[in-house]
Design an enzyme around this catalytic site. Structure first.
Site, mmCIF file in Angstrom:
data_model
loop_
_atom_site.group_PDB
_atom_site.id
_atom_site.type_symbol
_atom_site.label_atom_id
_atom_site.label_comp_id
_atom_site.label_asym_id
_atom_site.label_seq_id
_atom_site.Cartn_x
_atom_site.Cartn_y
_atom_site.Cartn_z
ATOM 1 N N HIS A 203 7.454 17.780 0.054
ATOM 2 C CA HIS A 203 8.587 18.061 0.473
ATOM 3 C C HIS A 203 9.794 17.319 0.466
ATOM 4 O O HIS A 203 10.866 17.879 0.525
ATOM 5 C CB HIS A 203 8.492 18.160 2.090
ATOM 6 C CG HIS A 203 8.749 17.023 2.875
ATOM 7 N ND1 HIS A 203 7.642 16.191 2.702
ATOM 8 C CD2 HIS A 203 9.272 16.118 3.405
ATOM 9 C CE1 HIS A 203 8.150 14.787 3.260
ATOM 10 N NE2 HIS A 203 9.334 15.086 3.676
HETATM 11 C C1 UD1 Z 1 13.749 15.809 6.743
HETATM 12 C C2 UD1 Z 1 13.862 14.303 6.623
HETATM 13 C C3 UD1 Z 1 12.833 13.680 5.901
HETATM 14 C C4 UD1 Z 1 11.412 14.051 6.576
HETATM 15 C C5 UD1 Z 1 11.185 15.377 6.850
HETATM 16 C C6 UD1 Z 1 10.012 15.782 7.470
HETATM 17 C C7 UD1 Z 1 16.595 13.986 5.958
HETATM 18 C C8 UD1 Z 1 17.274 13.619 4.777
HETATM 19 N N1 UD1 Z 1 15.020 14.403 5.389
HETATM 20 O O1 UD1 Z 1 13.386 16.506 5.378
HETATM 21 O O2 UD1 Z 1 13.151 12.246 5.794
HETATM 22 O O3 UD1 Z 1 10.503 13.409 5.801
HETATM 23 O O4 UD1 Z 1 12.346 16.037 7.423
HETATM 24 O O5 UD1 Z 1 9.801 16.933 7.261
HETATM 25 O O6 UD1 Z 1 16.816 13.836 6.984
HETATM 26 N N2 UD1 Z 1 13.853 24.166 7.328
HETATM 27 C C9 UD1 Z 1 13.369 25.356 7.810
HETATM 28 N N3 UD1 Z 1 12.997 25.167 9.227
HETATM 29 C C10 UD1 Z 1 12.940 23.916 10.027
HETATM 30 C C11 UD1 Z 1 13.679 22.895 9.336
HETATM 31 C C12 UD1 Z 1 14.017 22.903 8.012
HETATM 32 O O7 UD1 Z 1 13.185 26.315 7.141
HETATM 33 O O8 UD1 Z 1 13.004 23.653 11.113
HETATM 34 C C13 UD1 Z 1 14.150 24.234 5.648
HETATM 35 C C14 UD1 Z 1 15.589 24.711 5.775
HETATM 36 O O9 UD1 Z 1 15.431 25.493 4.416
HETATM 37 C C15 UD1 Z 1 16.335 23.239 5.480
HETATM 38 C C16 UD1 Z 1 15.217 22.749 4.428
HETATM 39 O O10 UD1 Z 1 13.917 22.898 5.224
HETATM 40 O O11 UD1 Z 1 17.420 23.515 4.590
HETATM 41 C C17 UD1 Z 1 15.365 21.141 4.618
HETATM 42 O O12 UD1 Z 1 15.525 20.745 6.163
HETATM 43 P P1 UD1 Z 1 15.974 19.342 6.427
HETATM 44 O O13 UD1 Z 1 15.851 18.924 7.789
HETATM 45 O O14 UD1 Z 1 17.218 19.078 5.672
HETATM 46 O O15 UD1 Z 1 15.137 18.142 5.450
HETATM 47 P P2 UD1 Z 1 13.320 18.183 5.559
HETATM 48 O O16 UD1 Z 1 13.197 18.570 4.116
HETATM 49 O O17 UD1 Z 1 12.800 18.918 6.497
#
Ligand code: UD1
Length: 360
Positions: A203
Protein backbone atom coordinates in the site's frame (compact mmCIF):
# COMPACT_ATOMS: atom_id res chain seq x y z
CA UNK A 1 -10.10 17.68 29.31
CA UNK A 2 -7.08 15.81 30.68
CA UNK A 3 -5.89 13.95 27.58
CA UNK A 4 -6.73 14.19 23.87
CA UNK A 5 -5.60 11.48 21.49
CA UNK A 6 -5.45 12.25 17.77
CA UNK A 7 -5.78 9.36 15.32
CA UNK A 8 -7.22 8.85 11.87
CA UNK A 9 -5.88 5.69 10.27
CA UNK A 10 -5.94 1.93 10.69
CA UNK A 11 -2.46 1.55 12.24
CA UNK A 12 -3.04 4.44 14.63
CA UNK A 13 -6.15 2.79 16.05
CA UNK A 14 -4.19 -0.43 16.64
CA UNK A 15 -1.31 1.44 18.32
CA UNK A 16 -3.70 3.37 20.60
CA UNK A 17 -6.20 0.68 21.56
CA UNK A 18 -4.76 -0.41 24.90
CA UNK A 19 -3.57 3.06 25.85
CA UNK A 20 -7.15 4.27 25.52
CA UNK A 21 -8.48 1.30 27.50
CA UNK A 22 -5.91 1.84 30.24
CA UNK A 23 -6.80 5.56 30.50
CA UNK A 24 -10.49 4.69 30.77
CA UNK A 25 -9.82 1.96 33.35
CA UNK A 26 -7.98 4.48 35.55
CA UNK A 27 -10.77 7.02 35.19
CA UNK A 28 -8.66 9.52 33.26
CA UNK A 29 -10.61 11.97 31.15
CA UNK A 30 -9.70 11.15 27.54
CA UNK A 31 -11.08 12.56 24.31
CA UNK A 32 -10.63 10.65 21.03
CA UNK A 33 -10.26 12.89 17.99
CA UNK A 34 -10.55 11.05 14.65
CA UNK A 35 -9.26 13.08 11.71
CA UNK A 36 -11.18 11.09 9.08
CA UNK A 37 -8.02 10.31 7.06
CA UNK A 38 -9.36 6.75 6.85
CA UNK A 39 -13.14 6.79 6.40
CA UNK A 40 -14.00 3.36 4.95
CA UNK A 41 -15.46 0.82 7.39
CA UNK A 42 -12.69 -1.69 6.68
CA UNK A 43 -9.90 0.78 7.45
CA UNK A 44 -11.32 2.43 10.56
CA UNK A 45 -14.65 1.51 12.17
CA UNK A 46 -13.96 -2.23 12.09
CA UNK A 47 -10.93 -1.70 14.34
CA UNK A 48 -12.82 0.50 16.80
CA UNK A 49 -15.39 -2.30 17.08
CA UNK A 50 -12.90 -5.15 17.33
CA UNK A 51 -10.99 -3.47 20.13
CA UNK A 52 -14.22 -2.41 21.91
CA UNK A 53 -13.20 1.23 21.74
CA UNK A 54 -15.68 4.04 22.31
CA UNK A 55 -16.75 6.01 19.26
CA UNK A 56 -14.56 9.10 18.75
CA UNK A 57 -15.71 12.23 20.59
CA UNK A 58 -14.77 14.33 17.58
CA UNK A 59 -14.59 13.40 13.89
CA UNK A 60 -12.83 16.00 11.73
CA UNK A 61 -13.93 14.33 8.48
CA UNK A 62 -10.94 15.41 6.43
CA UNK A 63 -10.77 12.41 4.05
CA UNK A 64 -8.28 11.85 1.24
CA UNK A 65 -6.16 14.38 -0.63
CA UNK A 66 -2.60 15.50 -1.22
CA UNK A 67 -0.20 15.56 1.71
CA UNK A 68 -0.47 19.34 1.98
CA UNK A 69 -4.26 19.25 1.84
CA UNK A 70 -4.57 16.48 4.42
CA UNK A 71 -2.02 17.94 6.82
CA UNK A 72 -3.20 21.54 6.44
CA UNK A 73 -6.90 20.77 6.65
CA UNK A 74 -6.48 18.59 9.74
CA UNK A 75 -4.47 21.38 11.40
CA UNK A 76 -7.11 24.00 10.68
CA UNK A 77 -9.99 21.84 11.93
CA UNK A 78 -8.08 20.44 14.91
CA UNK A 79 -6.83 23.76 16.21
CA UNK A 80 -10.36 24.93 17.04
CA UNK A 81 -11.20 21.68 18.82
CA UNK A 82 -8.04 21.64 20.89
CA UNK A 83 -8.49 25.26 21.92
CA UNK A 84 -12.03 24.39 23.05
CA UNK A 85 -11.16 21.26 25.00
CA UNK A 86 -7.77 22.57 26.19
CA UNK A 87 -6.26 19.20 27.24
CA UNK A 88 -3.21 18.93 29.51
CA UNK A 89 -1.54 16.74 26.92
CA UNK A 90 -2.11 15.53 23.34
CA UNK A 91 -1.18 11.93 22.55
CA UNK A 92 -0.05 11.19 18.99
CA UNK A 93 0.39 7.59 17.82
CA UNK A 94 2.53 6.69 14.80
CA UNK A 95 3.72 8.58 11.76
CA UNK A 96 0.82 9.29 9.41
CA UNK A 97 -0.25 12.67 8.07
CA UNK A 98 -2.86 12.74 10.84
CA UNK A 99 -0.07 12.27 13.37
CA UNK A 100 2.06 15.06 11.91
CA UNK A 101 -0.87 17.45 11.74
CA UNK A 102 -1.87 16.60 15.31
CA UNK A 103 1.64 17.13 16.66
CA UNK A 104 2.25 20.43 14.86
CA UNK A 105 -1.13 21.85 15.84
CA UNK A 106 -0.72 20.99 19.51
CA UNK A 107 2.86 22.15 19.77
CA UNK A 108 2.02 25.47 18.11
CA UNK A 109 -0.78 26.25 20.53
CA UNK A 110 1.44 25.28 23.45
CA UNK A 111 -0.09 21.93 24.43
CA UNK A 112 2.58 19.29 25.16
CA UNK A 113 2.75 16.39 22.70
CA UNK A 114 3.36 12.77 23.75
CA UNK A 115 4.44 10.60 20.82
CA UNK A 116 3.76 6.86 20.75
CA UNK A 117 6.24 4.87 18.60
CA UNK A 118 8.85 7.56 18.81
CA UNK A 119 12.33 7.19 17.31
CA UNK A 120 11.46 4.74 14.52
CA UNK A 121 13.73 5.60 11.58
CA UNK A 122 14.13 4.02 8.16
CA UNK A 123 16.61 6.71 7.05
CA UNK A 124 14.66 6.86 3.80
CA UNK A 125 13.36 10.37 3.21
CA UNK A 126 11.38 9.18 0.18
CA UNK A 127 8.87 7.80 2.68
CA UNK A 128 6.28 10.35 3.77
CA UNK A 129 6.18 8.63 7.16
CA UNK A 130 9.92 9.19 7.71
CA UNK A 131 9.45 12.93 7.22
CA UNK A 132 6.43 12.88 9.52
CA UNK A 133 8.04 11.01 12.40
CA UNK A 134 11.21 13.11 12.39
CA UNK A 135 9.15 16.28 12.64
CA UNK A 136 6.81 14.84 15.27
CA UNK A 137 9.72 13.71 17.46
CA UNK A 138 11.30 17.15 17.36
CA UNK A 139 8.17 18.93 18.59
CA UNK A 140 7.26 16.31 21.22
CA UNK A 141 7.65 16.87 24.93
CA UNK A 142 7.38 13.16 25.77
CA UNK A 143 8.79 10.48 23.48
CA UNK A 144 7.70 6.87 23.99
CA UNK A 145 10.32 4.70 22.27
CA UNK A 146 9.18 1.14 21.47
CA UNK A 147 12.68 -0.39 21.18
CA UNK A 148 16.21 0.31 22.36
CA UNK A 149 17.18 1.07 18.76
CA UNK A 150 14.47 3.76 18.59
CA UNK A 151 15.71 5.28 21.86
CA UNK A 152 19.27 5.40 20.49
CA UNK A 153 18.01 7.07 17.29
CA UNK A 154 16.38 9.80 19.37
CA UNK A 155 19.49 10.33 21.49
CA UNK A 156 21.60 10.67 18.33
CA UNK A 157 19.25 13.39 17.10
CA UNK A 158 19.39 15.33 20.37
CA UNK A 159 15.62 15.69 20.63
CA UNK A 160 14.53 18.22 23.23
CA UNK A 161 11.77 16.15 24.90
CA UNK A 162 12.06 13.39 27.50
CA UNK A 163 12.66 9.89 26.12
CA UNK A 164 11.09 6.83 27.76
CA UNK A 165 11.81 3.28 26.58
CA UNK A 166 8.42 1.66 27.17
CA UNK A 167 8.05 -1.16 24.61
CA UNK A 168 5.75 -1.44 21.65
CA UNK A 169 2.02 -0.88 22.13
CA UNK A 170 1.37 -3.01 19.02
CA UNK A 171 2.92 -5.94 20.87
CA UNK A 172 0.58 -5.31 23.81
CA UNK A 173 -2.33 -5.45 21.39
CA UNK A 174 -0.96 -8.60 19.77
CA UNK A 175 -0.77 -10.34 23.16
CA UNK A 176 -4.20 -9.14 24.25
CA UNK A 177 -6.14 -9.68 21.05
CA UNK A 178 -3.97 -11.32 18.38
CA UNK A 179 -2.73 -14.23 20.47
CA UNK A 180 -6.14 -15.16 21.75
CA UNK A 181 -7.88 -15.67 18.43
CA UNK A 182 -9.05 -19.25 18.14
CA UNK A 183 -11.40 -19.14 15.12
CA UNK A 184 -9.91 -20.21 11.82
CA UNK A 185 -13.05 -19.45 9.86
CA UNK A 186 -11.21 -17.19 7.44
CA UNK A 187 -8.95 -20.09 6.41
CA UNK A 188 -11.85 -22.31 5.42
CA UNK A 189 -13.70 -19.39 3.84
CA UNK A 190 -10.68 -18.78 1.58
CA UNK A 191 -9.96 -22.52 1.23
CA UNK A 192 -6.44 -22.20 2.60
CA UNK A 193 -4.40 -24.97 4.17
CA UNK A 194 -2.12 -24.35 7.18
CA UNK A 195 1.43 -23.36 6.14
CA UNK A 196 0.66 -23.65 2.43
CA UNK A 197 0.03 -20.02 1.44
CA UNK A 198 1.63 -16.59 1.67
CA UNK A 199 0.00 -13.28 2.66
CA UNK A 200 0.73 -10.17 0.61
CA UNK A 201 0.04 -6.50 1.36
CA UNK A 202 1.19 -3.52 -0.70
CA UNK A 203 0.00 0.00 0.00
CA UNK A 204 2.95 2.38 0.26
CA UNK A 205 2.88 5.30 -2.13
CA UNK A 206 6.47 4.55 -3.27
CA UNK A 207 5.30 1.13 -4.53
CA UNK A 208 1.70 1.69 -5.48
CA UNK A 209 1.89 5.02 -7.30
CA UNK A 210 4.29 3.70 -9.92
CA UNK A 211 3.25 1.24 -12.64
CA UNK A 212 6.78 -0.08 -13.29
CA UNK A 213 7.39 -0.74 -9.61
CA UNK A 214 4.09 -2.59 -9.20
CA UNK A 215 4.73 -4.61 -12.34
CA UNK A 216 8.22 -5.54 -11.09
CA UNK A 217 6.82 -6.71 -7.76
CA UNK A 218 4.18 -8.90 -9.42
CA UNK A 219 6.77 -10.28 -11.87
CA UNK A 220 8.89 -11.36 -8.91
CA UNK A 221 5.95 -12.88 -7.07
CA UNK A 222 4.53 -14.82 -9.99
CA UNK A 223 7.45 -17.25 -9.57
CA UNK A 224 6.23 -18.23 -6.11
CA UNK A 225 5.09 -21.82 -5.82
CA UNK A 226 2.65 -20.83 -3.09
CA UNK A 227 -0.78 -19.32 -3.45
CA UNK A 228 -0.66 -15.72 -2.30
CA UNK A 229 -3.64 -14.10 -0.52
CA UNK A 230 -3.72 -10.37 -1.11
CA UNK A 231 -5.94 -8.21 1.18
CA UNK A 232 -5.98 -5.09 -0.90
CA UNK A 233 -5.83 -1.52 0.42
CA UNK A 234 -8.28 0.77 -1.47
CA UNK A 235 -5.36 2.84 -2.70
CA UNK A 236 -3.82 -0.23 -4.37
CA UNK A 237 -7.20 -1.37 -5.74
CA UNK A 238 -7.75 2.04 -7.37
CA UNK A 239 -4.26 2.11 -8.86
CA UNK A 240 -4.58 -1.38 -10.40
CA UNK A 241 -7.77 -0.24 -12.06
CA UNK A 242 -6.17 3.00 -13.26
CA UNK A 243 -3.14 1.12 -14.67
CA UNK A 244 -5.30 -1.74 -16.01
CA UNK A 245 -2.77 -4.04 -14.42
CA UNK A 246 -3.85 -7.67 -13.95
CA UNK A 247 -2.53 -9.93 -11.18
CA UNK A 248 -0.54 -13.13 -11.77
CA UNK A 249 -2.61 -16.31 -11.42
CA UNK A 250 -1.16 -17.27 -8.02
CA UNK A 251 -2.16 -13.96 -6.38
CA UNK A 252 -5.71 -13.89 -5.01
CA UNK A 253 -7.08 -10.43 -4.12
CA UNK A 254 -9.54 -10.03 -1.25
CA UNK A 255 -11.03 -7.02 0.57
CA UNK A 256 -9.06 -5.42 3.44
CA UNK A 257 -9.32 -7.46 6.64
CA UNK A 258 -9.97 -6.56 10.26
CA UNK A 259 -7.39 -7.28 12.96
CA UNK A 260 -8.53 -10.76 14.01
CA UNK A 261 -8.86 -12.07 10.46
CA UNK A 262 -5.49 -10.64 9.44
CA UNK A 263 -3.75 -12.13 12.47
CA UNK A 264 -5.40 -15.49 11.84
CA UNK A 265 -4.15 -15.47 8.27
CA UNK A 266 -0.64 -14.53 9.43
CA UNK A 267 -0.42 -17.16 12.15
CA UNK A 268 -1.14 -20.01 9.74
CA UNK A 269 0.77 -18.70 6.71
CA UNK A 270 4.11 -19.81 5.33
CA UNK A 271 5.32 -16.23 5.05
CA UNK A 272 4.34 -12.59 4.76
CA UNK A 273 5.28 -10.36 1.82
CA UNK A 274 4.64 -6.71 2.64
CA UNK A 275 5.63 -3.07 2.45
CA UNK A 276 3.86 -2.25 5.74
CA UNK A 277 5.82 -1.32 8.85
CA UNK A 278 3.48 -2.77 11.46
CA UNK A 279 2.93 -6.07 9.68
CA UNK A 280 6.68 -6.79 9.69
CA UNK A 281 6.47 -6.86 13.48
CA UNK A 282 3.21 -8.78 13.58
CA UNK A 283 4.72 -11.48 11.35
CA UNK A 284 7.64 -11.76 13.78
CA UNK A 285 5.27 -12.21 16.74
CA UNK A 286 3.16 -14.68 14.76
CA UNK A 287 6.43 -16.53 14.05
CA UNK A 288 6.44 -16.41 10.27
CA UNK A 289 9.23 -14.94 8.12
CA UNK A 290 8.74 -11.74 6.19
CA UNK A 291 9.88 -10.51 2.79
CA UNK A 292 9.76 -6.71 2.88
CA UNK A 293 9.12 -4.88 -0.38
CA UNK A 294 11.24 -1.91 0.67
CA UNK A 295 14.94 -1.04 0.54
CA UNK A 296 15.02 0.01 4.19
CA UNK A 297 13.04 -0.61 7.33
CA UNK A 298 12.64 1.05 10.70
CA UNK A 299 12.31 -2.43 12.29
CA UNK A 300 15.92 -3.40 11.65
CA UNK A 301 15.90 -5.79 14.65
CA UNK A 302 13.97 -8.43 12.69
CA UNK A 303 16.36 -8.10 9.73
CA UNK A 304 19.36 -8.61 12.03
CA UNK A 305 17.74 -11.75 13.41
CA UNK A 306 17.56 -13.17 9.88
CA UNK A 307 13.77 -13.46 9.69
CA UNK A 308 12.95 -10.34 7.67
CA UNK A 309 14.42 -9.84 4.19
CA UNK A 310 14.59 -6.47 2.44
CA UNK A 311 14.17 -6.86 -1.31
CA UNK A 312 12.77 -3.53 -2.53
CA UNK A 313 10.82 -3.97 -5.73
CA UNK A 314 13.50 -5.88 -7.65
CA UNK A 315 11.88 -8.97 -9.26
CA UNK A 316 15.12 -10.97 -9.13
CA UNK A 317 15.67 -10.26 -5.43
CA UNK A 318 12.02 -11.10 -4.74
CA UNK A 319 12.28 -14.46 -6.52
CA UNK A 320 15.56 -15.27 -4.73
CA UNK A 321 14.06 -14.36 -1.37
CA UNK A 322 11.11 -16.68 -1.99
CA UNK A 323 13.65 -19.52 -2.18
CA UNK A 324 15.86 -18.73 0.81
CA UNK A 325 13.06 -17.61 3.15
CA UNK A 326 12.11 -21.28 3.57
CA UNK A 327 14.91 -21.94 6.12
CA UNK A 328 13.75 -19.16 8.38
CA UNK A 329 10.19 -20.57 8.49
CA UNK A 330 11.50 -23.24 10.86
CA UNK A 331 14.14 -21.11 12.58
CA UNK A 332 11.74 -18.34 13.61
CA UNK A 333 9.61 -20.87 15.48
CA UNK A 334 12.57 -21.47 17.83
CA UNK A 335 13.14 -17.79 18.74
CA UNK A 336 11.43 -17.45 22.11
CA UNK A 337 13.37 -15.17 24.39
CA UNK A 338 14.58 -12.58 21.96
CA UNK A 339 11.82 -9.99 21.56
CA UNK A 340 13.13 -6.45 21.19
CA UNK A 341 9.59 -5.05 21.30
CA UNK A 342 9.03 -5.19 25.06
CA UNK A 343 7.01 -7.31 27.45
CA UNK A 344 3.43 -6.42 26.52
CA UNK A 345 3.12 -3.68 29.16
CA UNK A 346 4.05 -0.63 27.09
CA UNK A 347 0.54 0.83 27.23
CA UNK A 348 0.47 0.65 31.05
CA UNK A 349 3.85 2.38 31.27
CA UNK A 350 2.69 5.08 28.87
CA UNK A 351 -0.41 5.75 30.95
CA UNK A 352 1.69 5.84 34.17
CA UNK A 353 3.66 8.70 32.61
CA UNK A 354 0.60 10.44 31.16
CA UNK A 355 -1.10 10.25 34.56
CA UNK A 356 1.88 11.94 36.20
CA UNK A 357 1.76 14.75 33.61
CA UNK A 358 -1.94 15.28 34.10
CA UNK A 359 -1.56 15.46 37.91
CA UNK A 360 1.23 18.08 37.73
C1 UD1 B 1 -1.82 5.95 5.33
C2 UD1 B 1 -0.51 6.38 5.97
C3 UD1 B 1 0.43 5.20 6.08
C4 UD1 B 1 -0.23 4.02 6.74
C5 UD1 B 1 -1.51 3.71 5.99
C6 UD1 B 1 -2.24 2.53 6.58
C7 UD1 B 1 0.23 8.68 5.48
C8 UD1 B 1 1.17 9.52 4.69
N1 UD1 B 1 0.18 7.39 5.16
O1 UD1 B 1 -1.56 5.56 4.00
O2 UD1 B 1 1.56 5.58 6.86
O3 UD1 B 1 0.64 2.91 6.70
O4 UD1 B 1 -2.34 4.86 6.06
O5 UD1 B 1 -3.29 2.16 5.74
O6 UD1 B 1 -0.43 9.18 6.36
N2 UD1 B 1 -8.55 5.60 0.55
C9 UD1 B 1 -9.81 5.05 0.44
N3 UD1 B 1 -10.54 4.93 1.59
C10 UD1 B 1 -10.07 5.34 2.81
C11 UD1 B 1 -8.79 5.90 2.87
C12 UD1 B 1 -8.04 6.02 1.73
O7 UD1 B 1 -10.25 4.67 -0.63
O8 UD1 B 1 -10.79 5.18 3.82
C13 UD1 B 1 -7.74 5.69 -0.71
C14 UD1 B 1 -7.90 7.03 -1.40
O9 UD1 B 1 -7.78 6.82 -2.76
C15 UD1 B 1 -6.68 7.78 -0.90
C16 UD1 B 1 -5.66 6.71 -0.80
O10 UD1 B 1 -6.37 5.55 -0.37
O11 UD1 B 1 -6.30 8.84 -1.74
C17 UD1 B 1 -4.53 7.00 0.14
O12 UD1 B 1 -5.05 7.23 1.45
P1 UD1 B 1 -4.17 8.02 2.52
O13 UD1 B 1 -4.89 8.11 3.80
O14 UD1 B 1 -3.64 9.28 1.93
O15 UD1 B 1 -2.88 7.12 2.71
P2 UD1 B 1 -2.74 5.54 2.93
O16 UD1 B 1 -2.19 4.97 1.69
O17 UD1 B 1 -3.95 4.92 3.53
Amino acid sequence: MEISIVLGTRPQIIKSALVIHECLRRGLEIEIIHTGQHYEYTLSQVFLEEFNLPQPNVILGVGSGTHAYQTGEIMIRLEKKLIDSSPCIVVIPGDTNSALAGALTSAKIGIPVAHIESGARSYDMKMAEEINRRLIDHVSKILFAPTLNCKINLEKENVLGDIYLVGDTMYDVYLNFGCKIKSREILSELRLAEGKYAVLTIHRAENVDNLTTLRNIFNGLKEAELDIVFPMHPRTRDKLIEYRLGLPRNIHPINPLGYAEMLTLLKHARLLITDSGGLQKEAFWAKIPCITLRDRTEWIETVKMGVNFLVGSDPIKITQALNYVEDSYYRIKTIYNDNPFGDGRASERIVDILEDCVKK
